[in-house]
Write a protein that holds these residues in place. Structure first.
Motif, PDB file in Angstrom:
ATOM      1  N   GLU A   1       0.863  -1.179   0.000  1.00  0.00           N
ATOM      2  CA  GLU A   1       0.000   0.000   0.000  1.00  0.00           C
ATOM      3  C   GLU A   1       0.901   1.231   0.000  1.00  0.00           C
ATOM      4  O   GLU A   1       1.878   1.288   0.747  1.00  0.00           O
ATOM      5  CB  GLU A   1      -0.866   0.035   1.257  1.00  0.00           C
ATOM      6  N   THR A   2       0.574   2.228  -0.784  1.00  0.00           N
ATOM      7  CA  THR A   2       1.386   3.441  -0.788  1.00  0.00           C
ATOM      8  C   THR A   2       1.172   4.247   0.499  1.00  0.00           C
ATOM      9  O   THR A   2       2.065   4.956   0.950  1.00  0.00           O
ATOM     10  CB  THR A   2       1.057   4.331  -1.988  1.00  0.00           C
TER      11      THR A   2
ATOM     12  N   ASP B   1      -4.619  -0.597  -3.890  1.00  0.00           N
ATOM     13  CA  ASP B   1      -5.149   0.766  -3.875  1.00  0.00           C
ATOM     14  C   ASP B   1      -6.623   0.775  -3.461  1.00  0.00           C
ATOM     15  O   ASP B   1      -7.388   1.644  -3.886  1.00  0.00           O
ATOM     16  CB  ASP B   1      -4.979   1.411  -5.253  1.00  0.00           C
TER      17      ASP B   1
ATOM     18  N   GLY C   1      -6.929   4.429  -3.349  1.00  0.00           N
ATOM     19  CA  GLY C   1      -7.208   4.763  -4.738  1.00  0.00           C
ATOM     20  C   GLY C   1      -8.485   5.566  -4.888  1.00  0.00           C
ATOM     21  O   GLY C   1      -9.085   6.008  -3.907  1.00  0.00           O
TER      22      GLY C   1
ATOM     23  N   PHE D   1      -5.035   7.252  -8.900  1.00  0.00           N
ATOM     24  CA  PHE D   1      -4.270   6.178  -8.275  1.00  0.00           C
ATOM     25  C   PHE D   1      -3.269   6.796  -7.297  1.00  0.00           C
ATOM     26  O   PHE D   1      -2.609   7.789  -7.612  1.00  0.00           O
ATOM     27  CB  PHE D   1      -3.503   5.368  -9.317  1.00  0.00           C
ATOM     28  N   SER D   2      -3.110   6.174  -6.155  1.00  0.00           N
ATOM     29  CA  SER D   2      -2.221   6.754  -5.142  1.00  0.00           C
ATOM     30  C   SER D   2      -0.751   6.676  -5.525  1.00  0.00           C
ATOM     31  O   SER D   2       0.073   7.403  -4.979  1.00  0.00           O
ATOM     32  CB  SER D   2      -2.432   6.043  -3.805  1.00  0.00           C
TER      33      SER D   2
ATOM     34  N   ILE E   1      -2.913  -4.034  -9.977  1.00  0.00           N
ATOM     35  CA  ILE E   1      -3.501  -3.020  -9.092  1.00  0.00           C
ATOM     36  C   ILE E   1      -4.850  -3.547  -8.606  1.00  0.00           C
ATOM     37  O   ILE E   1      -5.623  -4.094  -9.402  1.00  0.00           O
ATOM     38  CB  ILE E   1      -3.729  -1.694  -9.838  1.00  0.00           C
TER      39      ILE E   1
END
Length: 422
Positions: free
Chosen positions: A209-210, A243, A247, A255-256, A267
């Motif tokens: 996860e970002t 995301d 997201g 998109f993150s 994704i």
């Protein structure tokens, strides 16, 4: 706010003990619109939770509701398995034109089922099928769902324990700044990959996860994400970006991962992809990874046509002109400014904040403080939840469509709740 004790008897006697959010918000909700919920006694609650990020465009968004009602009133298909329908075609065309093509992405679209966990399970299964390997690398404090495959790449010990069986073929690695900057990025990960005696089976993929929402609003730096993408390429591993919560514009861009400049192999999207809170998820992947046999991964509810309708309306309304990203970043600056002031005011309690776009976390030295802040906020008419391995973070997820005045209202309530729990 004075709250009359609601009648919760049917929930307490008939519903399973597994219920959770309702324990923190002991009322019976009846209506909702925009950024507000209303209980059956007429009390108003400002929602900075938004269905855990499933309602980025607010409750009962009138544009999306109109599209849905029109579709239902003409007897549009409601359940279609994976059959071709006009609603699905409209969504695919809109998603291609509004999301994929402007970003030079040629990813295929898979409808794996109604939930984020379905999307993650499909992503893991596909990565293993493509690479012919079992191992998946995940990251500390990551959260990817409650089904067995998703739990195997989830960090939370409490949630993992609920599986009841060993969770295998998943290996955790340190998330960005997990070691407080004491070691170079990926030094442990790369060493294990290079050492034939490390005991790490060659992974099929890495899932990340970002911004770790459930894990405590831990934000990965763009350079860390780029380094991870490069590591995956060097070692023949697929990169999966989950995301699901971040997201659909939560961090600014659709998109993150866009800020970092990477393009993942796979994704996962869910939560706000329908725009209206209806179950829907997507697994996106590069065309060369589309090695599925027909029916190899299926599900009864992967064709939620009403969700296709609201999803198409969402993309056309909020993402066709590029203004939503700018608005979200501007609103995020408004929240960051208030949290910065709160952190200064409560520096004696070790207050700190972190986030991106319209996802933010506030934390204190005392882990239980976050729970008390959220409880007091509810008493004052506002919904916020905790996150993190010890529920030590107050997590803010307001609607992307929230007005500056609504954000100010929520930030005033939050400030009061923090002061009254000092």
């Amino acid at each position: 706010m004075t709250i009359t004790q609601p009648d919760l008897s049917i929930f307490e006697t008939l519903e399973s003990e597994v219920r959770s959010y309702c324990r923190n918000w002991p009322t019976v909700f009846d209506r909702s619109r925009g950024s507000y919920l209303y209980d059956e006694d007429g009390h108003t609650y400002l929602d900075f939770f938004m269905g855990a990020g499933s309602l980025n465009y607010g409750h009962n968004n009138p544009v999306l509701k109109r599209a849905l009602l029109d579709y239902l009133e003409r007897d549009g298909i409601t359940h279609g398995l994976d059959m071709s329908t006009t609603a699905k075609r409209a969504f695919l065309e809109t998603f291609r034109d509004v999301v994929l093509s402007p970003r030079d992405m040629d990813h295929k679209v898979m409808f794996p089922g109604p939930t984020g966990a379905n999307a993650v399970e499909a992503a893991l299964k596909l990565a293993r099928k493509v690479k012919g390997r079992e191992s998946i690398v995940s990251f500390t404090n990551g959260f990817h769902g409650m089904s067995l495959g998703a739990l195997a790449v989830t960090g939370n010990a409490f949630k993992r324990a609920g599986a009841g069986i060993p969770l295998v073929h998943g290996t955790p690695m340190p998330f960005d700044d997990y070691l407080d900057g004491q070691t170079p990025d990926f030094i442990w990960f790369e060493r294990l990959l290079q050492d034939a005696g490390s005991g790490l089976n060659q992974p099929a993929a890495v899932i990340v996860e970002t911004v770790q929402g459930e894990g405590g609003v831990n934000v990965a730096r763009p350079e860390w994400l780029r380094g991870l993408a490069e590591l995956c390429k060097r070692h023949d591993m697929l990169l999966i970006v989950d995301d699901i919560q971040m997201g659909c514009g939560r961090t600014g861009a659709f998109f993150s991962f866009e800020e970092s400049g990477i393009v993942p192999d796979i994704i996962t999207l869910s939560k706000s992809i329908s725009g209206y809170g209806m179950p829907m998820s997507l697994t996106l992947f590069r065309p060369e990874l589309d090695v599925w046999e027909p029916g190899e991964h299926n599900g009864t509810f992967r064709g939620n046509n009403p969700a296709f309708v609201t999803a198409s309306a969402t993309l056309n309304t909020y993402w066709a002109d590029g203004q939503m990203e700018k608005q979200t970043l501007s609103r995020g600056e408004q929240i960051e400014s208030a949290l910065r002031a709160l952190a200064v005011e409560h520096a004696h309690a070790g207050a700190s904040y972190r986030g991106r776009g319209l996802v933010w976390g506030l934390t204190f030295d005392e882990a239980d403080r976050a729970r008390r802040v959220c409880q007091r906020a509810f008493e004052l008419g506002m919904l916020v939840e905790t996150s993190g391995p010890q529920s030590e973070v107050v997590k803010l997820l307001p609607a992307l469509t929230a007005t500056p005045e609504e954000l100010d209202e929520g930030l005033r309530v939050l400030t009061r709740a923090v002061r009254e729990t000092d």
